[in-house]
Scaffold this motif. Structure first.
Motif, PDB file in Angstrom:
ATOM      1  N   LYS A   1      -0.007   7.795  23.936  1.00  0.00           N
ATOM      2  CA  LYS A   1      -0.935   8.432  23.508  1.00  0.00           C
ATOM      3  C   LYS A   1      -1.474   9.473  24.442  1.00  0.00           C
ATOM      4  N   ALA A   2      -1.200   9.494  25.459  1.00  0.00           N
ATOM      5  CA  ALA A   2      -1.600  10.407  26.508  1.00  0.00           C
ATOM      6  C   ALA A   2      -0.564  11.595  26.353  1.00  0.00           C
ATOM      7  N   GLY A   3       0.374  11.310  25.945  1.00  0.00           N
ATOM      8  CA  GLY A   3       1.331  12.422  25.687  1.00  0.00           C
ATOM      9  C   GLY A   3       2.676  12.252  26.899  1.00  0.00           C
ATOM     10  N   ASP A   4       2.501  11.188  27.507  1.00  0.00           N
ATOM     11  CA  ASP A   4       3.668  10.818  28.611  1.00  0.00           C
ATOM     12  C   ASP A   4       4.865  10.305  28.039  1.00  0.00           C
ATOM     13  N   GLU A   5       5.904  10.899  28.401  1.00  0.00           N
ATOM     14  CA  GLU A   5       7.121  10.308  27.817  1.00  0.00           C
ATOM     15  C   GLU A   5       7.663   9.168  28.823  1.00  0.00           C
ATOM     16  N   ILE A   6       7.968   8.088  28.488  1.00  0.00           N
ATOM     17  CA  ILE A   6       8.264   6.622  28.935  1.00  0.00           C
ATOM     18  C   ILE A   6       9.811   6.398  28.698  1.00  0.00           C
ATOM     19  N   ALA A   7      10.520   6.309  29.545  1.00  0.00           N
ATOM     20  CA  ALA A   7      11.994   5.621  29.266  1.00  0.00           C
ATOM     21  C   ALA A   7      12.030   4.396  29.995  1.00  0.00           C
ATOM     22  N   ALA A   8      12.569   3.211  29.573  1.00  0.00           N
ATOM     23  CA  ALA A   8      12.781   1.940  29.977  1.00  0.00           C
ATOM     24  C   ALA A   8      13.877   1.196  29.307  1.00  0.00           C
ATOM     25  N   ARG A   9      14.413   0.276  29.992  1.00  0.00           N
ATOM     26  CA  ARG A   9      15.433  -0.488  29.471  1.00  0.00           C
ATOM     27  C   ARG A   9      15.063  -1.823  29.015  1.00  0.00           C
ATOM     28  N   LEU A  10      15.616  -2.293  27.744  1.00  0.00           N
ATOM     29  CA  LEU A  10      14.926  -3.687  27.382  1.00  0.00           C
ATOM     30  C   LEU A  10      15.307  -4.700  28.574  1.00  0.00           C
ATOM     31  N   GLY A  11      14.680  -5.728  28.647  1.00  0.00           N
ATOM     32  CA  GLY A  11      15.265  -6.722  29.779  1.00  0.00           C
ATOM     33  C   GLY A  11      15.013  -6.608  31.205  1.00  0.00           C
ATOM     34  N   GLU A  12      14.459  -5.359  31.414  1.00  0.00           N
ATOM     35  CA  GLU A  12      14.103  -4.968  32.915  1.00  0.00           C
ATOM     36  C   GLU A  12      12.641  -5.368  33.058  1.00  0.00           C
ATOM     37  N   PRO A  13      12.217  -5.549  34.353  1.00  0.00           N
ATOM     38  CA  PRO A  13      10.616  -5.812  34.600  1.00  0.00           C
ATOM     39  C   PRO A  13       9.973  -4.566  34.193  1.00  0.00           C
ATOM     40  N   MET A  14       8.679  -4.999  33.227  1.00  0.00           N
ATOM     41  CA  MET A  14       7.718  -4.186  32.854  1.00  0.00           C
ATOM     42  C   MET A  14       6.633  -4.689  32.865  1.00  0.00           C
ATOM     43  N   THR A  15       5.496  -3.890  32.389  1.00  0.00           N
ATOM     44  CA  THR A  15       4.269  -4.569  32.145  1.00  0.00           C
ATOM     45  C   THR A  15       4.470  -5.163  30.665  1.00  0.00           C
ATOM     46  N   LYS A  16       3.351  -5.745  30.242  1.00  0.00           N
ATOM     47  CA  LYS A  16       3.209  -6.427  28.942  1.00  0.00           C
ATOM     48  C   LYS A  16       3.090  -5.334  27.810  1.00  0.00           C
ATOM     49  N   ASP A  17       2.034  -4.332  27.988  1.00  0.00           N
ATOM     50  CA  ASP A  17       2.174  -3.194  27.141  1.00  0.00           C
ATOM     51  C   ASP A  17       3.717  -2.554  27.385  1.00  0.00           C
ATOM     52  N   ALA A  18       4.348  -2.148  28.308  1.00  0.00           N
ATOM     53  CA  ALA A  18       5.481  -1.713  28.077  1.00  0.00           C
ATOM     54  C   ALA A  18       6.375  -2.401  27.368  1.00  0.00           C
ATOM     55  N   ILE A  19       6.686  -3.549  27.696  1.00  0.00           N
ATOM     56  CA  ILE A  19       7.454  -4.537  26.964  1.00  0.00           C
ATOM     57  C   ILE A  19       7.260  -4.568  25.219  1.00  0.00           C
ATOM     58  N   SER A  20       5.996  -4.506  24.976  1.00  0.00           N
ATOM     59  CA  SER A  20       5.497  -4.346  23.634  1.00  0.00           C
ATOM     60  C   SER A  20       6.100  -2.863  23.043  1.00  0.00           C
ATOM     61  N   GLN A  21       5.797  -1.674  23.591  1.00  0.00           N
ATOM     62  CA  GLN A  21       6.102  -0.368  23.213  1.00  0.00           C
ATOM     63  C   GLN A  21       7.620  -0.260  23.217  1.00  0.00           C
ATOM     64  N   ALA A  22       8.370  -0.745  24.036  1.00  0.00           N
ATOM     65  CA  ALA A  22       9.734  -0.745  24.259  1.00  0.00           C
ATOM     66  C   ALA A  22      10.296  -1.505  23.107  1.00  0.00           C
ATOM     67  N   TRP A  23       9.787  -2.730  22.897  1.00  0.00           N
ATOM     68  CA  TRP A  23      10.282  -3.622  21.767  1.00  0.00           C
ATOM     69  C   TRP A  23      10.113  -2.848  20.316  1.00  0.00           C
ATOM     70  N   ARG A  24       8.935  -2.169  20.309  1.00  0.00           N
ATOM     71  CA  ARG A  24       8.616  -1.578  18.937  1.00  0.00           C
ATOM     72  C   ARG A  24       9.641  -0.334  18.745  1.00  0.00           C
ATOM     73  N   THR A  25       9.886   0.263  19.939  1.00  0.00           N
ATOM     74  CA  THR A  25      10.656   1.272  19.868  1.00  0.00           C
ATOM     75  C   THR A  25      12.255   0.664  19.484  1.00  0.00           C
ATOM     76  N   ALA A  26      12.667  -0.214  19.932  1.00  0.00           N
ATOM     77  CA  ALA A  26      13.928  -0.567  19.644  1.00  0.00           C
ATOM     78  C   ALA A  26      14.141  -0.868  18.077  1.00  0.00           C
ATOM     79  N   LEU A  27      13.124  -1.466  17.349  1.00  0.00           N
ATOM     80  CA  LEU A  27      12.966  -1.794  15.940  1.00  0.00           C
ATOM     81  C   LEU A  27      12.798  -0.705  15.082  1.00  0.00           C
ATOM     82  N   ASP A  28      12.535   0.357  15.793  1.00  0.00           N
ATOM     83  CA  ASP A  28      12.269   1.686  14.773  1.00  0.00           C
ATOM     84  C   ASP A  28      13.420   1.920  14.037  1.00  0.00           C
ATOM     85  N   PRO A  29      13.412   2.031  12.567  1.00  0.00           N
ATOM     86  CA  PRO A  29      14.638   2.061  12.156  1.00  0.00           C
ATOM     87  C   PRO A  29      15.390   3.652  12.351  1.00  0.00           C
TER      88      PRO A  29
END
Length: 594
Positions: A231-259
């Protein structure tokens, strides 16, 4: 006399009976029935894993109680409208007529009882109480944990069925994430002072698997690189399964499920290949995609049409034909069905053998219910395959499939340890919600999915993990997708071990210069821990963030420029050396601008 009712069962009942046990009860069903008849309890809680045949046991017992005049009528309480009708249809096959459309007033003499929902009882508890007071009643409470979904439902059940002559409670998942007591369930205090639910008869997944009553489940986990904008405009890159905060896991998960990304199309393509392999041994095997919301479900159905060339059955609860669509899919041999939560519990489609868990619900209860859709065995040797994103919660649930749990009424407080089952009551309500409206998460605009890709990560089976990461479409991935659909449980494990050994041997023959980081076995990858990589990525993001203010350029532009100058993949996939090189380069740029 204990099996009299079971001899009225047609050869097709239950449809999920394994290899020809038409007129006999399964051993656990007979054992539970014998225990009930011996003890004649007013309340009885039977816990049996999804797919084991709770409906058969309950209706056989109901027939016995009616035949011996212990009760005069039957009331079945189910979680959903579809299940209510399913109970009435199953009961009719053994001569028990239940009215699934009952709402009020006297019941026609043509019926032995009614089938209602928990929500219906919640609206008119006194109506059902009066019925119990007028005639001796057996109340069958299907998936009774739903009676604890809200205080009003629990109180309504207590008020409505307190006068009942007999109460039979059934569940395949007796645990809940909250501490709402479940009506008519006995809780016993353990040595640790914690009260837990006490079942009168338990038949778990491990026992059912050993008896061949349910299928073994192969979980295929997919990782990949995710990129999103906060929301702040920052671009985040992460890999599913690697250590992340709970919020980052949630957002990475939702990114994966984006059709719109590449993760879902690649996983759906892999799942369809797996379904093709399974159908060689099980010609009518079907697949189910469990989606988070209606928009995603429609998009997934469109992707399946593009991938397979055939239309998927779409099941949405606000569609008046939803139940009919499920029944039609259950009876035909179409390949795919896409649904939103509606098929997560109790709905009986025995031919489902391949699943895609494409929802962000992370409660153990919902996960167990969802996987339960694929474990119903019809003949010896059938296997189930479920595709998952590499999310720590889900991998944990998958590895604990055979763990028996009870409903804990008092939650122990853990110091310094997060309990994965201590989910919020709000999330539990979300998991059990029957309507498939959008959850509202997307309206918060807390992030914007930018891109995703998929990487085959590993196979989980019987608490063990097999395989190394491989690219979609690679020979290594095809090895695991091509496992036969008809195998004994020990054969599955043996074959997975062979495939893993072959994958490792193949990767060792390839020179390091020709292999990317994914294809290198662990002993030839740079020795950098996940924690060290995480710290390096944090340092890079901090440097880029500082340079954003200095240069006025967006985060994404700077990351892209760093990749162009330094080379290499996105940050989430970059090696420690590549990240250090980018840190050095952005420091160099910042120094020049001073």
């Amino acid at each position: 006399m204990t099996t009299t009712a079971s001899h009225h069962l047609s050869p097709a009942f239950p449809g999920r009976a394994p290899w020809g046990t038409a007129s006999k009860l399964r051993a656990w069903q007979q054992g539970a029935l014998d225990r009930y008849i011996q003890n004649q309890p007013r309340d009885f809680l039977a816990v049996a894993t999804p797919g084991a045949g709770k409906t058969t046991f309950a209706l056989t017992l109901a027939s016995w109680l009616l035949h011996h005049h212990v009760v005069q009528q039957v009331t079945v309480v189910a979680p959903t409208e579809h299940l209510k009708k399913q109970w009435a249809e199953a009961a009719a096959r053994i001569g028990i007529r239940l009215d699934p459309e009952y709402s009020a007033g006297p019941l026609s003499k043509d019926y032995h009882g009614v089938a209602v929902t928990y929500a219906g009882v919640g609206v008119r508890p006194m109506l059902h109480r009066n019925r119990c007071e007028q005639r001796k009643t057996l109340v069958i409470l299907d998936e009774i944990h739903h009676a604890g979904d809200s205080k009003s439902w629990g109180e309504a059940c207590l008020e409505a069925f307190d006068p009942a002559t007999r109460r039979l409670a059934l569940t395949g998942t007796p645990f809940r994430s909250d501490t709402n007591p479940i009506p008519f369930v006995t809780y016993e205090e353990g040595n640790d002072g914690i009260r837990r639910s006490s079942a009168d008869y338990t038949y778990g997944y491990g026992n059912a698997l050993g008896d061949g009553v349910v299928r073994p489940v192969i979980f295929l986990s997919y990782s990949g690189n995710m990129r999103w904008r906060t929301k702040a405009g920052d671009e985040i890159a992460a890999r599913l399964g690697e250590p992340m905060t709970k919020d980052a896991i949630s957002q990475a998960w939702r990114t994966a499920l984006d059709p719109r990304g590449d993760w879902m199309p690649n996983v759906l393509r892999a799942a369809d290949q797996r379904l093709t392999e399974v159908r060689k041994g099980i010609p009518d095997a079907g697949g189910l995609v469990i989606a988070s919301d209606q928009d995603s479900a429609r998009a997934y159905a469109k992707l399946i049409k593009e991938i397979t060339g055939t239309k998927a059955t779409l099941v949405l609860s606000d569609d008046t034909g939803a139940s009919k669509n499920i029944d039609t899919f259950s009876a035909n041999d179409d390949r795919w069905m896409v649904a939103v939560r509606m098929v997560s519990e109790g709905v009986d489609v025995p031919r489902l053998a391949v699943g895609v868990y494409a929802t962000t619900i992370s409660t153990p209860l919902f996960f167990a219910q969802a996987v339960g859709r694929f474990v119903r065995s019809r003949r010896r040797g059938e296997t189930a395959s479920v595709f998952l994103p590499t999310i720590p919660y889900l991998l944990g649930f998958a590895n604990e499939m055979e763990v028996e749990r009870d409903h804990v009424l008092d939650k122990p407080k853990k110091q310094g340890e997060e309990d994965p089952y201590a989910e919020s009551e709000k999330e539990m309500d979300e998991a059990n919600r029957q309507e498939d409206e959008d959850t509202g998460e997307d309206e918060q605009m807390s992030f914007e999915a930018l891109e995703s890709d998929a990487v085959f990560d590993r196979v989980l089976y019987d608490g063990a993990e097999f395989g190394m990461q491989a690219h979609p479409g690679s020979e290594e991935e095809q090895d695991y997708l091509g496992i036969p659909g008809l195998l004994e449980p020990d054969q599955v494990q043996m074959l997975l071990q062979k495939r893993q050994s072959r994958q490792i041997a193949h990767s060792r023959r390839k020179p390091d210069s020709e292999a990317d980081l994914l294809e290198l076995p662990a002993d030839r990858r740079p020795v950098v821990s996940h924690k060290e990589l995480l710290e390096l990525r944090k340092s890079l993001n901090t440097m880029v963030g500082a340079y954003v203010h200095q240069s006025g350029k967006p985060h994404g532009v700077i990351h892209t420029e760093l990749r162009r100058v330094c080379g290499g993949p996105p940050s989430a996939e970059a090696t420690a050396g590549q990240i250090r090189e980018r840190i050095k380069k952005v420091q160099e740029w910042a120094t020049r601008m001073r």
